[in-house]
Design a protein around this motif. Structure first.
Motif, short mmCIF file in Angstrom:
data_model
loop_
_atom_site.label_atom_id
_atom_site.label_comp_id
_atom_site.label_asym_id
_atom_site.label_seq_id
_atom_site.Cartn_x
_atom_site.Cartn_y
_atom_site.Cartn_z
N SER A 298 0.83 -1.20 0.00
CA SER A 298 0.00 0.00 0.00
C SER A 298 0.86 1.25 0.00
CB SER A 298 -0.93 0.00 1.22
OG SER A 298 -0.19 -0.12 2.42
N GLY A 299 0.29 2.32 -0.55
CA GLY A 299 1.01 3.58 -0.60
C GLY A 299 0.16 4.65 -1.25
N ASP A 300 0.81 5.75 -1.58
CA ASP A 300 0.14 6.91 -2.15
C ASP A 300 0.27 6.93 -3.67
OD1 ASP A 300 -0.66 7.94 0.34
OD2 ASP A 300 1.27 8.91 0.64
N PRO A 301 -0.60 7.70 -4.33
CA PRO A 301 -0.45 7.88 -5.77
C PRO A 301 0.94 8.45 -6.08
CG PRO A 301 -2.54 8.79 -5.02
CD PRO A 301 -1.75 8.43 -3.79
N GLY A 302 1.47 8.06 -7.23
CA GLY A 302 2.76 8.57 -7.64
C GLY A 302 3.95 7.76 -7.14
N GLU A 303 3.70 6.71 -6.35
CA GLU A 303 4.80 5.88 -5.85
C GLU A 303 5.08 4.68 -6.76
OE1 GLU A 303 3.97 4.84 -1.78
OE2 GLU A 303 4.35 6.88 -1.09
N GLY A 304 4.35 4.58 -7.86
CA GLY A 304 4.61 3.50 -8.81
C GLY A 304 3.88 2.21 -8.53
N LEU A 305 2.94 2.22 -7.61
CA LEU A 305 2.25 0.97 -7.28
C LEU A 305 1.32 0.50 -8.40
CD1 LEU A 305 1.48 1.46 -3.49
CD2 LEU A 305 3.43 0.34 -4.58
N GLU A 306 0.83 1.41 -9.22
CA GLU A 306 0.02 1.02 -10.36
C GLU A 306 0.85 0.15 -11.31
OE1 GLU A 306 0.41 4.11 -9.18
OE2 GLU A 306 -1.55 5.12 -9.06
N ASP A 307 2.11 0.53 -11.52
CA ASP A 307 3.02 -0.23 -12.36
C ASP A 307 3.35 -1.58 -11.72
OD1 ASP A 307 4.72 -0.50 -14.70
OD2 ASP A 307 6.42 -0.23 -13.33
N VAL A 308 3.52 -1.58 -10.40
CA VAL A 308 3.77 -2.83 -9.68
C VAL A 308 2.60 -3.78 -9.89
CG1 VAL A 308 4.01 -3.87 -7.39
CG2 VAL A 308 5.33 -1.84 -7.98
N TRP A 309 1.35 -3.25 -9.79
CA TRP A 309 0.16 -4.07 -10.02
C TRP A 309 0.23 -4.72 -11.40
CZ3 TRP A 309 -3.99 -6.38 -7.91
CH2 TRP A 309 -4.95 -6.86 -8.78
N GLU A 310 0.51 -3.92 -12.42
CA GLU A 310 0.55 -4.44 -13.79
C GLU A 310 1.58 -5.55 -13.93
OE1 GLU A 310 -1.55 -3.83 -16.30
OE2 GLU A 310 -2.64 -2.54 -14.89
N LYS A 311 2.72 -5.38 -13.31
CA LYS A 311 3.78 -6.40 -13.41
C LYS A 311 3.41 -7.66 -12.63
CE LYS A 311 7.40 -3.09 -14.36
NZ LYS A 311 8.56 -2.36 -13.86
N LEU A 312 2.81 -7.49 -11.44
CA LEU A 312 2.37 -8.66 -10.68
C LEU A 312 1.26 -9.41 -11.41
CD1 LEU A 312 2.21 -7.24 -7.04
CD2 LEU A 312 3.75 -9.05 -7.85
N ALA A 313 0.42 -8.67 -12.14
CA ALA A 313 -0.73 -9.27 -12.82
C ALA A 313 -0.32 -10.11 -14.03
CB ALA A 313 -1.71 -8.18 -13.24
N ASP A 314 0.90 -9.94 -14.54
CA ASP A 314 1.36 -10.71 -15.68
C ASP A 314 1.41 -12.19 -15.32
OD1 ASP A 314 2.42 -11.43 -18.16
OD2 ASP A 314 4.48 -11.07 -17.50
N GLY A 315 0.54 -12.98 -15.92
CA GLY A 315 0.48 -14.41 -15.64
C GLY A 315 -0.27 -14.76 -14.37
N ALA A 316 -0.86 -13.77 -13.72
CA ALA A 316 -1.55 -13.98 -12.44
C ALA A 316 -3.04 -14.28 -12.66
CB ALA A 316 -1.42 -12.73 -11.57
N THR A 317 -3.67 -14.71 -11.58
CA THR A 317 -5.13 -14.82 -11.55
C THR A 317 -5.64 -13.63 -10.75
OG1 THR A 317 -5.02 -17.23 -11.61
CG2 THR A 317 -7.07 -16.25 -10.81
N VAL A 318 -6.31 -12.71 -11.41
CA VAL A 318 -6.86 -11.54 -10.74
C VAL A 318 -8.15 -11.96 -10.05
CG1 VAL A 318 -7.81 -9.23 -11.04
CG2 VAL A 318 -5.77 -9.92 -12.32
N THR A 319 -8.19 -11.82 -8.74
CA THR A 319 -9.37 -12.21 -7.98
C THR A 319 -10.29 -11.02 -7.68
OG1 THR A 319 -8.12 -12.05 -5.92
CG2 THR A 319 -8.26 -14.22 -6.95
N LEU A 320 -9.74 -9.81 -7.75
CA LEU A 320 -10.52 -8.58 -7.62
C LEU A 320 -9.82 -7.54 -8.47
CD1 LEU A 320 -12.92 -7.20 -6.09
CD2 LEU A 320 -11.24 -6.44 -4.43
N PRO A 321 -10.49 -7.04 -9.52
CA PRO A 321 -9.83 -6.08 -10.41
C PRO A 321 -9.31 -4.85 -9.67
CG PRO A 321 -11.91 -6.83 -11.34
CD PRO A 321 -11.85 -7.34 -9.92
N PHE A 322 -8.23 -4.30 -10.17
CA PHE A 322 -7.60 -3.11 -9.62
C PHE A 322 -8.41 -1.91 -10.09
CE2 PHE A 322 -4.00 0.05 -9.63
CZ PHE A 322 -3.75 0.00 -8.28
N GLU A 323 -9.28 -1.43 -9.19
CA GLU A 323 -10.17 -0.32 -9.54
C GLU A 323 -10.58 0.43 -8.29
OE1 GLU A 323 -13.19 -2.53 -11.58
OE2 GLU A 323 -14.19 -3.13 -9.73
N LYS A 324 -11.23 1.56 -8.48
CA LYS A 324 -11.67 2.38 -7.35
C LYS A 324 -12.69 1.59 -6.52
CE LYS A 324 -13.36 6.86 -5.97
NZ LYS A 324 -13.74 8.22 -6.39
N GLN A 325 -12.48 1.60 -5.20
CA GLN A 325 -13.34 0.87 -4.27
C GLN A 325 -14.23 1.82 -3.48
OE1 GLN A 325 -13.47 -2.47 -4.36
NE2 GLN A 325 -11.91 -2.42 -5.95
#
Length: 137
Positions: free
Chosen positions: A85-112
């Motif tokens: 977890s962290g704040d916008p601008g820390e690159g976590l969106e990019d981390v999500w994309e990289k982790l999602a490569d070949g992964a099973t997404v159980t809850l889409p990365f979206e506004k909650q």
């Protein structure tokens, strides 16, 4: 806040009890939010823990919840997830994309409902992850 990597425990209805136990051991500050506080319409889960966080004076952070509706059944042994977890601008969106490569997404990365970007996945190695990017104020 700098990005944080923490264990996230899941319980079968006794998350509050468990987190109070850990709080008694480690001290610090315990914050607990219920599903009802975030508007869950089902009264059967209103008092269940949606998110708890224990932050200790030593810098330990332990998070937990009760098994959420729609998140499958509680299976002892499969009760820990890596939470990033962290704040916008820390690159976590990019981390999500990289982790999602070949992964099973159980809850889409979206506004909650609490306002943050959040998603869950099981990476290609079988490790469950939660990624949360705090809402901009």
């Amino acid at each position: 806040m700098a990005s944080q990597l923490n264990p996230y425990l899941t319980f079968d209805g006794n998350a509050r009890e468990a987190m109070e136990f850990y709080h008694a051991i480690f001290g610090g500050e315990l914050k607990v939010n219920t599903f009802g506080e975030f508007g869950a319409p089902d009264p059967a889960i209103a008092d269940k823990v949606m998110h708890a966080m224990l932050t200790t004076d030593r810098g330990y952070v332990l998070m937990a919840s009760d098994t959420a509706p729609g998140m499958g059944t509680f299976t002892p042994g499969d009760t820990m997830t890596v939470s990033l977890s962290g704040d916008p601008g820390e690159g976590l969106e990019d981390v999500w994309e990289k982790l999602a490569d070949g992964a099973t997404v159980t809850l889409p990365f979206e506004k909650q409902m609490w306002g943050d970007l959040y998603g869950q996945l099981v990476d290609k190695y079988g490790v469950p992850w939660m990624v949360n990017v705090g809402a901009t104020q």
